[in-house]
Every structure is written in structure tokens, then in C-alpha cells.
Design a protein around this motif. Structure first.
Motif, PDB file in Angstrom:
ATOM      1  N   LEU A  95       0.832  -1.208   0.000  1.00  0.00           N
ATOM      2  CA  LEU A  95       0.000   0.000   0.000  1.00  0.00           C
ATOM      3  C   LEU A  95       0.866   1.258   0.000  1.00  0.00           C
ATOM      4  CD1 LEU A  95      -2.739  -1.178   2.509  1.00  0.00           C
ATOM      5  CD2 LEU A  95      -3.141  -0.548   0.117  1.00  0.00           C
ATOM      6  N   ALA A  96       1.997   1.212   0.704  1.00  0.00           N
ATOM      7  CA  ALA A  96       2.911   2.352   0.723  1.00  0.00           C
ATOM      8  C   ALA A  96       3.564   2.531  -0.652  1.00  0.00           C
ATOM      9  CB  ALA A  96       3.975   2.159   1.801  1.00  0.00           C
ATOM     10  N   PHE A  97       4.011   1.458  -1.265  1.00  0.00           N
ATOM     11  CA  PHE A  97       4.595   1.547  -2.600  1.00  0.00           C
ATOM     12  C   PHE A  97       3.598   2.140  -3.594  1.00  0.00           C
ATOM     13  CE2 PHE A  97       7.731  -2.163  -1.781  1.00  0.00           C
ATOM     14  CZ  PHE A  97       8.747  -1.282  -1.448  1.00  0.00           C
ATOM     15  N   LEU A  98       2.340   1.758  -3.456  1.00  0.00           N
ATOM     16  CA  LEU A  98       1.306   2.231  -4.378  1.00  0.00           C
ATOM     17  C   LEU A  98       0.795   3.622  -4.032  1.00  0.00           C
ATOM     18  CD1 LEU A  98      -0.795  -1.058  -4.729  1.00  0.00           C
ATOM     19  CD2 LEU A  98       0.887  -0.141  -6.345  1.00  0.00           C
ATOM     20  N   GLY A  99       1.092   4.104  -2.833  1.00  0.00           N
ATOM     21  CA  GLY A  99       0.572   5.399  -2.400  1.00  0.00           C
ATOM     22  C   GLY A  99      -0.922   5.390  -2.160  1.00  0.00           C
ATOM     23  N   THR A 100      -1.449   4.238  -1.779  1.00  0.00           N
ATOM     24  CA  THR A 100      -2.888   4.081  -1.577  1.00  0.00           C
ATOM     25  C   THR A 100      -3.268   4.406  -0.134  1.00  0.00           C
ATOM     26  OG1 THR A 100      -2.954   2.326  -3.243  1.00  0.00           O
ATOM     27  CG2 THR A 100      -4.821   2.463  -1.709  1.00  0.00           C
ATOM     28  N   PRO A 101      -4.165   5.355   0.085  1.00  0.00           N
ATOM     29  CA  PRO A 101      -4.581   5.662   1.466  1.00  0.00           C
ATOM     30  C   PRO A 101      -5.505   4.590   2.017  1.00  0.00           C
ATOM     31  CG  PRO A 101      -5.843   6.976  -0.080  1.00  0.00           C
ATOM     32  CD  PRO A 101      -4.833   6.218  -0.907  1.00  0.00           C
ATOM     33  N   TYR A 102      -5.474   4.416   3.322  1.00  0.00           N
ATOM     34  CA  TYR A 102      -6.344   3.433   3.959  1.00  0.00           C
ATOM     35  C   TYR A 102      -6.449   3.723   5.446  1.00  0.00           C
ATOM     36  CZ  TYR A 102      -1.906   1.245   5.415  1.00  0.00           C
ATOM     37  OH  TYR A 102      -0.664   1.001   5.954  1.00  0.00           O
ATOM     38  N   ASP A 103      -7.533   3.258   6.025  1.00  0.00           N
ATOM     39  CA  ASP A 103      -7.686   3.298   7.483  1.00  0.00           C
ATOM     40  C   ASP A 103      -7.035   2.053   8.056  1.00  0.00           C
ATOM     41  OD1 ASP A 103      -9.142   5.701   7.637  1.00  0.00           O
ATOM     42  OD2 ASP A 103     -11.010   4.655   7.158  1.00  0.00           O
ATOM     43  N   HIS A 104      -6.374   2.209   9.199  1.00  0.00           N
ATOM     44  CA  HIS A 104      -5.678   1.085   9.809  1.00  0.00           C
ATOM     45  C   HIS A 104      -6.259   0.784  11.178  1.00  0.00           C
ATOM     46  CE1 HIS A 104      -2.396  -0.945  12.100  1.00  0.00           C
ATOM     47  NE2 HIS A 104      -2.272  -1.598  10.961  1.00  0.00           N
ATOM     48  N   ILE A 105      -6.568  -0.482  11.413  1.00  0.00           N
ATOM     49  CA  ILE A 105      -7.012  -0.955  12.726  1.00  0.00           C
ATOM     50  C   ILE A 105      -6.002  -1.997  13.187  1.00  0.00           C
ATOM     51  CG2 ILE A 105      -8.812  -2.131  14.030  1.00  0.00           C
ATOM     52  CD1 ILE A 105     -10.848  -0.986  12.049  1.00  0.00           C
ATOM     53  N   GLY A 106      -5.254  -1.673  14.223  1.00  0.00           N
ATOM     54  CA  GLY A 106      -4.185  -2.541  14.674  1.00  0.00           C
ATOM     55  C   GLY A 106      -4.635  -3.506  15.756  1.00  0.00           C
ATOM     56  N   GLY A 107      -4.066  -4.693  15.693  1.00  0.00           N
ATOM     57  CA  GLY A 107      -4.310  -5.701  16.723  1.00  0.00           C
ATOM     58  C   GLY A 107      -3.025  -6.446  16.994  1.00  0.00           C
ATOM     59  N   GLU A 108      -2.259  -5.985  17.969  1.00  0.00           N
ATOM     60  CA  GLU A 108      -0.991  -6.628  18.290  1.00  0.00           C
ATOM     61  C   GLU A 108      -1.220  -7.976  18.953  1.00  0.00           C
ATOM     62  OE1 GLU A 108       2.102  -7.560  17.620  1.00  0.00           O
ATOM     63  OE2 GLU A 108       2.354  -5.405  17.271  1.00  0.00           O
ATOM     64  N   TYR A 109      -0.181  -8.802  18.958  1.00  0.00           N
ATOM     65  CA  TYR A 109      -0.254 -10.132  19.557  1.00  0.00           C
ATOM     66  C   TYR A 109      -0.728 -10.023  21.011  1.00  0.00           C
ATOM     67  CZ  TYR A 109       1.165 -14.969  20.431  1.00  0.00           C
ATOM     68  OH  TYR A 109       1.174 -16.317  20.729  1.00  0.00           O
TER      69      TYR A 109
END
Length: 206
Positions: A20-34
């Protein structure tokens, strides 16, 4: 906008954030760590009964699980997925290799040595076979990267992004990367690609 559920420390999730970073595509991120409990929640299991990250939610609400399936979806129509059927098959070949021979050794060994919850698995009978099979996977990559700058030829594809996810941090699993100079040179080439972000990157983080 796309929504990505991902585990910040996971190579499988990192692959998707990297593309997504290489493509420059924006997105919402929902993180769930271990150990966060996200993947065990009823709300998440309703989205992905397998209870695994990453998970991509499209703008229309449809869902895609499994990191390599997400990569292939996002890469369509971009420089990271060739149009030619044979060249696409080579991408698939390396991505199947990543999940069947690479991730199952390199990522698993790193997880055992990294996460406190897996400390009970730090025994020779568990770790030694993973070291052997992981070195075998890295040797296969080394043989290819001695011949071509990227895994399928002269340009990076989703195959490279897929394998980069856990190879770039293989030393966490106790792998001696000095044994694999062609792999190291390839890691440097991927890191030099415009838009590259490190494992710790998540959008919106300070």
C-alpha cells in the motif's frame, strides 16, 4: 476508503502495508498486536471466522483475508503484478513457496524467540529443525537472486514483497544472514524502492 486490520509486528501484515505504501494508496488502519484480543472478539470473528490478520475491507464492505491474496488483489493493474500469464504464475510460485516453506520456518522461529507467550517452545527439538528448514528456504532464494535482481526477473513484483516481509527480519529468528549475500543485496534493493516503509510503520502513527 480501504480498511486494513493488521498486526504491527507481523511480517504477514507488514507485506500489505508495504505494498500500500509503494502504491501510495490511502487506507484506514485498525491494529491488533499479539495478545490484544482483537482477533478473538466476536466482532472480528464475524468478519473473519479464521481469526487471523491481516484482513482487508474494501470500500463496498467486501472482505479479503490471507496476506498473499490481499497482495494479489491490490497489485492488479500495477507494476507489481505482470499481465503475462507465465510471469504471473512465477509470482504465484514464489508466494506459495513463501507460505509453505519460508514463513513456516523463518517466521515461526522468530516468533518463538520474540514473543514471551511462546517462550515454552524454546527447546532444541523445536528450534533446530526450524533453523535447518529456514536456511534451506533462504538458500533457494539465494540461488535465484544470484541470477536475477528480483525473484521473478529484472523488476520487483508481489513475489518480492511477499518474501521480503519475513526475510528482512530473519535475524530475529537466529538466522545468519551473512551466509546469503545475494539475498542481502536484494533486501537493499527492495528497501531502496520509492515509498518503502519499515515494519513499524502504520498510517497515522506519530
Amino acid at each position: 476508503m480501504l480498511t486494513l486490520y493488521s498486526m504491527p509486528s507481523s511480517g504477514n501484515s507488514y507485506k500489505v502495508r508495504l505494498l500500500l505504501a509503494f502504491l501510495g494508496t490511502p487506507y484506514d488502519h485498525i491494529g491488533g498486536e499479539y495478545g490484544s484480543g482483537l482477533t478473538d472478539s466476536d466482532a472480528f470473528r464475524a468478519l473473519n471466522p479464521a481469526g487471523k490478520l491481516p484482513l482487508l475491507k474494501l470500500e463496498d464492505g467486501r472482505l479479503i483475508a490471507e496476506s498473499n491474496a490481499i497482495l494479489l488483489y491490490l497489485a492488479r493493474g500495477t507494476r507489481f503484478l505482470p499481465d503475462d500469464a507465465y510471469e504471473q504464475a512465477l509470482c504465484h510460485q514464489w508466494m506459495f513457496f513463501e507460505q509453505n516453506s519460508h514463513e513456516t520456518s523463518i517466521a515461526v522461529r522468530a516468533a518463538i524467540l520474540t514473543y514471551p507467550q511462546r517462550a515454552h517452545l524454546r527447546t532444541p527439538d523445536r528450534l533446530d529443525p526450524l533453523l535447518e528448514s529456514g536456511n534451506r528456504a533462504l538458500s533457494i532464494m539465494e540461488a535465484q537472486l544470484e541470477k536475477t535482481p528480483f525473484l521473478t526477473g529484472d523488476a520487483p513484483t508481489v513475489a518480492d514483497i511477499s518474501l521480503y516481509g519475513y526475510t528482512h527480519s530473519a535475524e530475529k529468528g537466529g538466522f545468519d544472514m551473512q551466509r546469503f549475500p545475494a539475498v542481502n543485496a536484494w533486501l537493499d534493493r527492495i528497501a531502496a524502492e520509492p515509498g518503502h516503509v519499515p515494519l513499524a510503520f502504520v498510517p497515522g502513527a506519530a
